[in-house]
Design a protein around this motif. Structure first.
Motif, mmCIF file in Angstrom:
data_model
loop_
_atom_site.group_PDB
_atom_site.id
_atom_site.type_symbol
_atom_site.label_atom_id
_atom_site.label_comp_id
_atom_site.label_asym_id
_atom_site.label_seq_id
_atom_site.Cartn_x
_atom_site.Cartn_y
_atom_site.Cartn_z
ATOM 1 N N VAL A 281 29.144 1.626 -55.983
ATOM 2 C CA VAL A 281 28.312 0.460 -55.783
ATOM 3 C C VAL A 281 27.046 0.647 -56.048
ATOM 4 C CG1 VAL A 281 27.818 -1.943 -54.645
ATOM 5 C CG2 VAL A 281 30.018 -0.678 -54.334
ATOM 6 N N LEU A 282 26.461 -0.093 -57.377
ATOM 7 C CA LEU A 282 25.067 0.051 -57.440
ATOM 8 C C LEU A 282 24.475 -1.413 -57.051
ATOM 9 C CD1 LEU A 282 24.905 1.698 -61.041
ATOM 10 C CD2 LEU A 282 24.541 2.753 -58.981
ATOM 11 N N ASP A 283 23.225 -1.413 -57.191
ATOM 12 C CA ASP A 283 22.762 -2.873 -56.640
ATOM 13 C C ASP A 283 21.755 -3.424 -57.846
ATOM 14 O OD1 ASP A 283 19.342 -2.793 -55.953
ATOM 15 O OD2 ASP A 283 20.204 -0.967 -55.897
ATOM 16 N N VAL A 285 18.602 -4.620 -57.738
ATOM 17 C CA VAL A 285 17.086 -4.675 -57.782
ATOM 18 C C VAL A 285 16.599 -2.927 -57.792
ATOM 19 C CG1 VAL A 285 15.291 -4.802 -55.914
ATOM 20 C CG2 VAL A 285 17.301 -6.328 -55.787
ATOM 21 N N TYR A 286 17.519 -1.850 -57.627
ATOM 22 C CA TYR A 286 17.122 -0.500 -57.876
ATOM 23 C C TYR A 286 17.950 0.252 -58.729
ATOM 24 C CZ TYR A 286 13.781 -1.655 -53.898
ATOM 25 O OH TYR A 286 12.901 -2.033 -53.220
ATOM 26 N N SER A 287 19.259 0.482 -58.008
ATOM 27 C CA SER A 287 19.866 1.765 -58.634
ATOM 28 C C SER A 287 20.673 0.972 -59.826
ATOM 29 C CB SER A 287 20.985 2.161 -57.636
ATOM 30 O OG SER A 287 21.639 0.959 -57.169
ATOM 31 N N GLY A 288 20.979 -0.226 -60.008
ATOM 32 C CA GLY A 288 21.489 -0.572 -61.173
ATOM 33 C C GLY A 288 20.553 -0.601 -62.489
ATOM 34 N N LYS A 289 19.319 -0.878 -62.083
ATOM 35 C CA LYS A 289 18.298 -0.919 -63.137
ATOM 36 C C LYS A 289 17.878 0.683 -63.637
ATOM 37 C CE LYS A 289 15.857 -5.116 -62.417
ATOM 38 N NZ LYS A 289 14.646 -5.973 -61.937
ATOM 39 N N ALA A 290 18.228 1.584 -62.692
ATOM 40 C CA ALA A 290 17.655 3.012 -63.000
ATOM 41 C C ALA A 290 19.185 3.531 -63.867
ATOM 42 C CB ALA A 290 18.092 3.884 -61.634
ATOM 43 N N MET A 291 20.334 3.097 -63.581
ATOM 44 C CA MET A 291 21.408 3.497 -64.152
ATOM 45 C C MET A 291 21.607 2.828 -65.625
ATOM 46 S SD MET A 291 24.207 5.053 -64.535
ATOM 47 C CE MET A 291 24.586 5.952 -63.060
ATOM 48 N N ALA A 292 20.944 1.439 -65.585
ATOM 49 C CA ALA A 292 20.910 0.709 -67.118
ATOM 50 C C ALA A 292 20.072 1.722 -68.073
ATOM 51 C CB ALA A 292 20.099 -0.480 -66.973
ATOM 52 N N ALA A 293 19.114 2.425 -67.498
ATOM 53 C CA ALA A 293 18.317 3.361 -68.154
ATOM 54 C C ALA A 293 18.866 4.407 -68.666
ATOM 55 C CB ALA A 293 16.949 3.717 -67.425
ATOM 56 N N LEU A 294 19.750 5.195 -67.812
ATOM 57 C CA LEU A 294 20.607 6.201 -68.091
ATOM 58 C C LEU A 294 21.513 5.867 -69.290
ATOM 59 C CD1 LEU A 294 22.290 8.702 -65.531
ATOM 60 C CD2 LEU A 294 23.313 8.310 -67.787
ATOM 61 N N ILE A 295 22.221 4.849 -68.853
ATOM 62 C CA ILE A 295 23.181 4.261 -69.952
ATOM 63 C C ILE A 295 22.586 4.048 -71.432
ATOM 64 C CG2 ILE A 295 24.635 2.510 -70.597
ATOM 65 C CD1 ILE A 295 25.229 2.180 -67.505
ATOM 66 N N ALA A 296 21.587 3.385 -71.489
ATOM 67 C CA ALA A 296 20.702 2.941 -72.680
ATOM 68 C C ALA A 296 20.262 4.371 -73.437
ATOM 69 C CB ALA A 296 19.296 2.190 -72.249
ATOM 70 N N SER A 319 22.568 -5.473 -50.723
ATOM 71 C CA SER A 319 21.872 -6.295 -51.533
ATOM 72 C C SER A 319 22.581 -7.145 -52.649
ATOM 73 C CB SER A 319 20.617 -5.826 -51.942
ATOM 74 O OG SER A 319 20.551 -5.205 -53.261
ATOM 75 N N ILE A 320 23.897 -6.620 -53.008
ATOM 76 C CA ILE A 320 24.632 -7.474 -54.036
ATOM 77 C C ILE A 320 25.162 -8.610 -53.387
ATOM 78 C CG2 ILE A 320 25.236 -5.300 -55.024
ATOM 79 C CD1 ILE A 320 28.288 -5.908 -53.904
ATOM 80 N N PHE A 321 25.319 -9.020 -51.998
ATOM 81 C CA PHE A 321 26.130 -10.095 -51.569
ATOM 82 C C PHE A 321 25.599 -11.351 -51.984
ATOM 83 C CE2 PHE A 321 27.842 -6.205 -49.465
ATOM 84 C CZ PHE A 321 28.950 -6.423 -49.857
ATOM 85 N N PRO A 322 24.159 -11.405 -51.604
ATOM 86 C CA PRO A 322 23.457 -12.726 -52.145
ATOM 87 C C PRO A 322 23.423 -12.925 -53.645
ATOM 88 C CG PRO A 322 21.654 -11.339 -50.783
ATOM 89 C CD PRO A 322 23.189 -10.495 -51.467
ATOM 90 N N PHE A 323 24.006 -12.117 -54.546
ATOM 91 C CA PHE A 323 24.044 -12.385 -56.010
ATOM 92 C C PHE A 323 25.374 -13.152 -56.372
ATOM 93 C CE2 PHE A 323 20.431 -9.679 -55.567
ATOM 94 C CZ PHE A 323 19.376 -10.076 -56.536
ATOM 95 N N GLY A 324 26.375 -12.832 -55.785
ATOM 96 C CA GLY A 324 27.518 -13.584 -56.142
ATOM 97 C C GLY A 324 27.920 -13.806 -57.525
ATOM 98 N N GLU A 325 28.187 -14.829 -58.059
ATOM 99 C CA GLU A 325 28.342 -15.211 -59.318
ATOM 100 C C GLU A 325 27.654 -14.492 -60.380
ATOM 101 O OE1 GLU A 325 31.051 -17.405 -60.385
ATOM 102 O OE2 GLU A 325 31.440 -17.436 -58.302
ATOM 103 N N THR A 326 26.261 -14.297 -60.134
ATOM 104 C CA THR A 326 25.757 -13.270 -61.339
ATOM 105 C C THR A 326 26.145 -11.945 -61.712
ATOM 106 O OG1 THR A 326 23.884 -14.469 -60.106
ATOM 107 C CG2 THR A 326 23.149 -12.715 -61.721
ATOM 108 N N LEU A 327 26.648 -11.587 -60.628
ATOM 109 C CA LEU A 327 27.161 -10.000 -60.685
ATOM 110 C C LEU A 327 28.540 -10.050 -61.638
ATOM 111 C CD1 LEU A 327 27.198 -8.600 -57.016
ATOM 112 C CD2 LEU A 327 26.119 -7.697 -59.291
ATOM 113 N N LEU A 328 29.209 -11.349 -61.496
ATOM 114 C CA LEU A 328 30.514 -11.232 -62.276
ATOM 115 C C LEU A 328 30.506 -11.815 -63.585
ATOM 116 C CD1 LEU A 328 33.141 -12.217 -59.240
ATOM 117 C CD2 LEU A 328 32.496 -10.147 -60.151
ATOM 118 N N ALA A 329 29.308 -12.403 -63.752
ATOM 119 C CA ALA A 329 29.235 -13.127 -65.274
ATOM 120 C C ALA A 329 28.994 -12.115 -66.138
ATOM 121 C CB ALA A 329 28.197 -14.276 -65.217
#
Ligand SMILES: Cc1ncc(COP(=O)(O)O)c(C=O)c1O
Length: 330
Positions: A281-283, A285-296, A319-329
């Motif tokens: 589980v990434l988030d 605000v932080y780790s998702g954006k860092a992983m996006a860089a690695l993937i890119a 911190s994923i929990f307040p993002f709900g639908e956004t995460l799954l779209a």
């Protein structure tokens, strides 16, 4: 190096695992390098994350100074605030948090956990108002006979950053045992305590990789300047004969998106991909954006299949929990 002499209050389960992410590599295709996840999301204290390591040193210092209350600041979904609240519970201290609501204040994720851990949460509108709130809380507590210990944003002072010199020692052993020589160590970078400690550790232990900071906020020049200051302060604290300047710090601000705390399409894709390949589980605000860089970078052909790269998973899951639908779209 004076590292071993620094008092440490045990909060974390260490060492955290170093895991190869073979299913992620397969999903990225035959050009993918070998990808190793350093799982600091599993530091063990209250859903884990990078702040646990820093708090081991900061809480020890607070106790040595006779503190009765920890005070810190952050956004309403701050992982650092949540882990500070948890550390206070374990250390038998009170905790007051100055939290800004610029990205909302849903009673979910970290804010819910702060309150569950019994922290006194004081909400202010913007980041700029946190410092004054901290000072006021300190005055209020002193007047009530308490001894407050103020921890700045992210625990990013040399004593906190020293934790990531110690983490480098841990990682270096794991890489050596596994015979892995990564070209880069990716890390989400905010208040710079983590990256500056990694930069000092990389130099002190002659590690082969470049510490590749992926910014989660602007402006980049300020981040580089504070990373340099913290790296030099940490080297001084540890009696290391090392100096750092802007040329020693890599920070990429192309994955921040609109602003701190605002999800990006790349970050959301990274969260879904890691969830569905590695159950990690990434988030947003932080780790998702860092992983996006690695993937890119993998997709852009920056690495060859013979390369290895490491990714420091700094946590942030709650911190994923307040993002709900956004995460799954998507
Ligand atoms: C999940 C996560 N990753 C990375 C960071 C960035 O660490 P630092 O503030 O030391 O730069 C933070 C800081 O709050 C965080 O919570």
């Amino acid at each position: 190096m004076r590292l071993a002499a620094l008092p440490r209050f045990p909060l974390c389960q260490l060492p955290t695992p170093l895991q190869r992410a073979e299913r992620l590599e397969a999903a990225l295709g035959p050009g993918s390098p070998r990808i190793y996840l350093k799982r600091d999301d599993l530091t063990g204290l209250a859903f884990g994350g990078n702040k646990g390591r820093k708090l081991e040193y900061l809480v020890a210092d607070a106790l040595a100074n006779g503190a009765t209350t920890l005070i810190t600041e952050g956004a309403a979904q701050s992982n650092h605030a949540r882990m500070t609240a948890a550390a206070a519970v374990v250390a038998g201290l009170r905790c007051v948090l100055a939290l800004d609501t610029r990205n909302g204040a849903d009673l979910a994720g970290n804010l819910l956990l702060d309150r569950l851990f019994g922290a006194d949460t004081r909400l202010v509108a913007g980041k700029g108002e946190r410092r004054a709130a901290m000072a006021q809380i300190g005055d209020e507590l002193r007047a009530a006979g308490e001894i407050p210990y103020l921890i700045p944003t992210g625990g990013s002072v040399p004593l906190g950053a020293a934790a990531y010199v110690a983490a480098t020692l841990e990682l270096a052993r794991q890489l050596n045992d596994a015979g892995v020589v990564p070209r880069r160590l990716y890390v989400a970078t905010g208040s710079q305590g983590t990256q500056s400690g990694l930069v000092v550790g990389q130099r002190a232990l002659s590690q082969p990789y470049e510490v590749y900071g992926v910014a989660v906020e602007y402006p980049r020049d300020d981040l580089v300047a504070s990373c340099v200051d913290l790296a030099n302060g940490t080297a001084d604290l540890l009696d290391l004969d090392a100096r750092f300047d802007a040329g020693d710090v890599t920070i990429d601000d192309r994955f921040v998106g609109e602003a701190y705390g605002k999800p990006t399409p790349g970050g959301l894709e990274a969260i879904r991909l890691l969830a569905r390949t590695e159950a990690v589980v990434l988030d947003p605000v932080y780790s998702g954006k860092a992983m996006a860089a690695l993937i890119a970078h993998v997709r852009a052909g920056v690495f060859s299949p013979d390369d290895s790269v490491a990714f420091l998973h700094t946590g942030g899951g709650p911190s994923i929990f307040p993002f709900g639908e956004t995460l799954l779209a998507g």
